[in-house]
Enzyme design. Structure first.
Site, PDB file in Angstrom:
ATOM      1  N   GLY A 213     -55.864   6.551 -36.840  1.00 62.66           N
ATOM      2  CA  GLY A 213     -55.858   6.048 -38.216  1.00 62.66           C
ATOM      3  C   GLY A 213     -57.267   5.976 -38.767  1.00 62.66           C
ATOM      4  N   ASN A 214     -57.431   5.308 -39.891  1.00 62.91           N
ATOM      5  CA  ASN A 214     -58.781   5.085 -40.414  1.00 62.91           C
ATOM      6  C   ASN A 214     -58.852   3.706 -41.057  1.00 62.91           C
ATOM      7  OD1 ASN A 214     -58.264   5.343 -43.420  1.00 62.91           O
ATOM      8  ND2 ASN A 214     -57.496   7.325 -42.710  1.00 62.91           N
TER       9      ASN A 214
END
Ligand code: CTP
Length: 406
Positions: A213-214
């Site tokens: 993810g980020n």
């Protein structure tokens, strides 16, 4: 901004209720039309007669007409008034009223109105400092902001209790000024326009419990959706996994992965006039996500290698169709920013690209502010100072409205 505007005031039970007399006077002087709704508790502090005399209109107190009252307003007064208003003000707003609005209660004339309201709402909390700084009240206020309500925080000063601290209702002039600014920011110049906004990160599964993810919080995209809805647009928000509440009058579609976001945007695209891609879509996704949880011993066998493949670029695909729609992209760049952003605008066939660098002070992931430059097709660069994300959203929408009017 206030001339000819219809302003609805909800007064709840706090000692500062008397200040609303001066607010009404200022508003009428500025040429606005005013109607007042008050709670039973507010009547303990000031009478409906005072407000009806000052506003020149009947004041609504109870949700139902008094027994024997034959001048029945009908059971839909809250809907009628909600539609009548250009903006609503709740002042003073007690801690109790704030908590009730957060939870959607409709147990008096003011809270009932809020539930059916479509226009912008300014809430001016006023209470003793202990109540204002209480963690529950602060959490409730944050929630109201996420829902898209405007908050004019109380000021420091002497309180009814004799204590000194934050909790005083701001002076009438400050409230009137805030109302004017809200009307300015929520100019109805996107009425009926269909706008799709994407927000947040995407999560790309490695196995049943892990993902790539980020750090995107979704705040910029949610602020865009809120600002567009407040200007009268019909907003669809495609949101990745975030911890934010949906702004009112916004249709939300939740997705997890880049592919799900691609599908959701494709399905909605045709109906839209404008697409604003504020999401931080993952560029890579694991090639073979494992359905079960990978065990420690399996990971050793995999040598901890996760193979990735590129995701589809949603914006680039839309840019190929274009179809007369306004496309806005974000460019997150940490070096050669302007050139990279201009290349992105060209490659993805965008109308505007919003450049931001998360390494700048005030532009970090999850921050309440952002520092951006808006670049258009002619290459013109509008560099904005550090601003709250809602203000950044409004500046972008000003440019979108300009393009739509061409
Ligand atoms: N975007 C998209 N689909 C993707 C990746 C990005 O629609 N699979 C959109 C983003 O929402 C953003 C814009 O494209 O509006 C730019 O995203 P960014 O990640 O900054 O740029 P990339 O094109 O992915 O290029 P790079 O990572 O090399 O900077």
């Amino acid at each position: 901004m206030l001339k000819g505007k219809k302003i609805l005031i909800g007064v709840t039970g706090g000692i500062a209720a008397y200040k609303i007399c001066f607010v009404i006077r200022e508003l009428r002087r500025a040429g606005a039309e005013v109607r007042v709704v008050m709670t039973e508790a507010a009547k303990e502090f000031i009478t409906p007669l005072t407000f009806s005399t000052l506003s020149g209109n009947e004041v609504i107190v109870g949700t139902f007409p008094a027994p024997g009252d034959s001048t029945v307003r009908g059971s839909t007064w809250h809907i009628d008034l909600g539609l009548w208003a250009d903006v609503m003000l709740i002042a003073p707003a007690t801690a109790n009223t704030i908590a009730k609005i957060v939870h959607g209660l409709a147990d008096n004339a003011v809270t009932t109105l809020v539930l059916s309201l479509r226009c912008p709402l300014l809430i001016c909390p006023a209470m003793d400092a202990e109540m204002w700084t209480n963690a529950v009240t602060q959490e409730n206020v944050e929630r109201l902001k996420e829902l898209g309500f405007f908050i004019l925080p109380p000021v420091e000063g002497e309180l009814a209790s004799g204590l000194i601290g934050p909790g005083r209702l701001p002076e009438p002039e400050a409230i009137v000024q805030a109302l004017g600014e809200i009307l300015e920011k929520t100019r109805q110049n996107l009425t009926g326009k269909k706008i799709l906004v994407t927000a947040g990160p995407t999560y790309e599964p490695i196995d049943a419990v892990r993902f790539v993810g980020n750090r995107s919080s979704g705040k910029m995209g949610f602020a865009m959706a809120n600002a567009a809805a407040l200007r009268g647009a019909e907003v669809t928000l495609v949101a990745g996994p975030v911890h934010l509440h949906t702004p009112r009058n916004v249709k939300r579609i939740d997705v997890q992965t880049a592919e799900e976001m691609y599908q959701a945007v494709q399905t909605e695209f045709e109906k839209q006039d404008v697409v604003i891609m504020a999401a931080a879509v993952a560029d890579y996704t694991p090639t073979k996500p494992v359905r079960q949880k990978i065990k420690k011993e399996d990971r050793a066998a995999l040598k901890l290698k996760v193979e990735l493949r590129q995701t589809r670029d949603i914006l680039e695909a839309l840019g190929k169709k274009k179809d007369g729609k306004v496309l806005v992209g974000f460019a997150l760049e940490t070096h050669d920013e302007i050139q990279n952003a201009k290349d992105k605008l060209k490659r993805k066939n965008l109308d505007l690209v919003v450049l931001n660098n998360p390494l700048l002070e005030g532009a970090a992931f999850g921050a309440e502010t952002n520092v951006v430059s808006i670049i258009d097709r002619s290459g013109k660069i509008e560099a904005l100072p550090k601003l709250p994300k809602f203000e950044v959203a409004n500046r972008i929408l000003d440019r979108v409205a300009e393009i739509l009017q061409r």
